[in-house]
Scaffold this motif. Structure first.
Motif, PDB file in Angstrom:
ATOM      1  N   ALA A  59       0.817  -1.213   0.000  1.00 37.62           N
ATOM      2  CA  ALA A  59       0.000   0.000   0.000  1.00 37.62           C
ATOM      3  C   ALA A  59       0.850   1.262   0.000  1.00 37.62           C
ATOM      4  O   ALA A  59       0.451   2.295  -0.557  1.00 37.62           O
ATOM      5  CB  ALA A  59      -0.940  -0.006   1.196  1.00 37.62           C
ATOM      6  N   SER A  60       2.044   1.192   0.602  1.00 41.54           N
ATOM      7  CA  SER A  60       2.886   2.383   0.712  1.00 41.54           C
ATOM      8  C   SER A  60       3.700   2.672  -0.549  1.00 41.54           C
ATOM      9  O   SER A  60       4.263   3.755  -0.692  1.00 41.54           O
ATOM     10  CB  SER A  60       3.841   2.237   1.900  1.00 41.54           C
ATOM     11  N   SER A  61       3.774   1.721  -1.470  1.00 41.85           N
ATOM     12  CA  SER A  61       4.531   1.945  -2.711  1.00 41.85           C
ATOM     13  C   SER A  61       3.743   2.864  -3.639  1.00 41.85           C
ATOM     14  O   SER A  61       2.510   2.859  -3.646  1.00 41.85           O
ATOM     15  CB  SER A  61       4.819   0.615  -3.411  1.00 41.85           C
TER      16      SER A  61
ATOM     17  N   TYR B  62       2.215 -15.121   1.512  1.00 41.68           N
ATOM     18  CA  TYR B  62       3.621 -14.881   1.211  1.00 41.68           C
ATOM     19  C   TYR B  62       3.787 -13.365   1.150  1.00 41.68           C
ATOM     20  O   TYR B  62       3.258 -12.716   0.255  1.00 41.68           O
ATOM     21  CB  TYR B  62       3.950 -15.535  -0.139  1.00 41.68           C
ATOM     22  N   ASP B  63       4.507 -12.804   2.122  1.00 42.28           N
ATOM     23  CA  ASP B  63       4.661 -11.351   2.222  1.00 42.28           C
ATOM     24  C   ASP B  63       6.136 -10.980   2.158  1.00 42.28           C
ATOM     25  O   ASP B  63       6.898 -11.301   3.066  1.00 42.28           O
ATOM     26  CB  ASP B  63       4.040 -10.823   3.522  1.00 42.28           C
ATOM     27  N   GLU B  64       6.505 -10.303   1.084  1.00 38.65           N
ATOM     28  CA  GLU B  64       7.899  -9.934   0.857  1.00 38.65           C
ATOM     29  C   GLU B  64       8.075  -8.422   1.014  1.00 38.65           C
ATOM     30  O   GLU B  64       7.262  -7.646   0.521  1.00 38.65           O
ATOM     31  CB  GLU B  64       8.294 -10.369  -0.561  1.00 38.65           C
ATOM     32  N   GLU B  65       9.114  -8.022   1.710  1.00 39.47           N
ATOM     33  CA  GLU B  65       9.434  -6.601   1.835  1.00 39.47           C
ATOM     34  C   GLU B  65      10.914  -6.405   1.575  1.00 39.47           C
ATOM     35  O   GLU B  65      11.714  -7.328   1.741  1.00 39.47           O
ATOM     36  CB  GLU B  65       9.055  -6.073   3.219  1.00 39.47           C
ATOM     37  N   TRP B  66      11.278  -5.199   1.134  1.00 42.16           N
ATOM     38  CA  TRP B  66      12.653  -4.900   0.762  1.00 42.16           C
ATOM     39  C   TRP B  66      13.222  -3.817   1.670  1.00 42.16           C
ATOM     40  O   TRP B  66      12.486  -2.988   2.214  1.00 42.16           O
ATOM     41  CB  TRP B  66      12.710  -4.440  -0.692  1.00 42.16           C
ATOM     42  N   GLU B  67      14.547  -3.810   1.797  1.00 42.97           N
ATOM     43  CA  GLU B  67      15.187  -2.811   2.643  1.00 42.97           C
ATOM     44  C   GLU B  67      15.226  -1.442   1.974  1.00 42.97           C
ATOM     45  O   GLU B  67      15.435  -0.432   2.647  1.00 42.97           O
ATOM     46  CB  GLU B  67      16.605  -3.260   3.023  1.00 42.97           C
ATOM     47  N   ILE B  68      15.062  -1.404   0.666  1.00 44.95           N
ATOM     48  CA  ILE B  68      14.994  -0.133  -0.049  1.00 44.95           C
ATOM     49  C   ILE B  68      13.592   0.033  -0.615  1.00 44.95           C
ATOM     50  O   ILE B  68      12.823  -0.927  -0.695  1.00 44.95           O
ATOM     51  CB  ILE B  68      16.037  -0.049  -1.183  1.00 44.95           C
ATOM     52  N   GLY B  69      13.237   1.247  -0.987  1.00 46.47           N
ATOM     53  CA  GLY B  69      11.916   1.502  -1.530  1.00 46.47           C
ATOM     54  C   GLY B  69      11.715   0.826  -2.878  1.00 46.47           C
ATOM     55  O   GLY B  69      12.676   0.520  -3.597  1.00 46.47           O
TER      56      GLY B  69
END
Length: 226
Positions: free
Chosen positions: A31-33, A205-212
């Motif tokens: 949602a924040s992207s 399956y929830d993937e997040e990245w350290e950069i935007g």
């Protein structure tokens, strides 16, 4: 094995394109992207699938089947997994199969209607996930050099029914401007116990990245010396 629980709520029928239903929660990371980045990645994914040879349309009977009916009709896994076994298999997907680059996953670990989310895409359906991976592989095989995946941790949290993995994927792209992908991230696999015969299945399956997301996508356009 932990006590069996009900699978995710059944629906009257599955969607044909794997899109999320209104009641399914949207990840805060997704949602924040920015809408522009999500639109770009969605468009590229659609283009890759259109060019790919792997069909994405479900069989005619699928559209008329309920989720429960499709789950019940699914073949039993060769090896039902308890939580520790599931966590071990997830770790092997990173360390041995390098699935972030190869797309080589074990489908029987996933519920048919697993929700897949990263900062740029969110959809429901194992079939859609597999189709995306298959159609992307010819492009990755042709373009990616020195691909690698490092697994830093893969931790089982049985009380919350989650496996959390932290990782890094790197690779050089054989394009004229020689970009390099270097991405660190974390993936949370949420599972439920489908019973003795099916074992634990991943339902989210929830993937997040350290950069935007924008910065990650920009790596594709940034020149790099390698």
């Amino acid at each position: 094995m932990i006590g069996a629980c009900n699978p995710p709520e059944d629906e009257d029928a599955c969607t044909s394109d794997g899109s999320a239903r209104p009641h399914e929660a949207i990840s805060p990371v997704y949602a924040s992207s920015s809408g522009a980045v999500k639109g770009l990645v969605s468009g590229l994914t659609s283009l890759v699938n259109a060019l790919g040879s792997a069909g994405s349309a479900p069989s005619p009977g699928d559209a008329r089947s309920t989720r429960r009916e499709r789950r019940d009709a699914r073949a039993l896994p060769a090896t039902p997994r308890d939580p520790p076994a599931l966590a071990l298999c997830i770790a092997e997907e990173f360390t041995e199969k390098k699935y972030l680059w190869t797309g080589d996953i074990e489908p029987e670990m996933y519920d048919l209607f697993c929700t897949f989310t990263d900062p740029t895409l969110s959809f429901v359906g194992l079939e859609t996930f597999e189709t995306n991976l298959r159609n992307l592989q010819p492009f990755l095989t042709a373009l990616v050099r020195d691909a690698d995946v490092e697994l830093f941790a893969c931790e089982l949290d049985e009380p919350s029914r989650r496996v959390r993995a932290s990782w890094r994927m790197t690779g050089n792209l054989a394009l004229p401007w020689r970009p390099r992908i270097d991405l660190r991230g974390r993936t949370t696999f949420t599972y439920y116990d489908a019973g003795v015969e099916r074992g634990c299945l991943i339902e989210a399956y929830d993937e997040e990245w350290e950069i935007g997301a924008g910065e990650a996508v920009a790596q594709l356009a940034r020149p790099w010396k390698w």
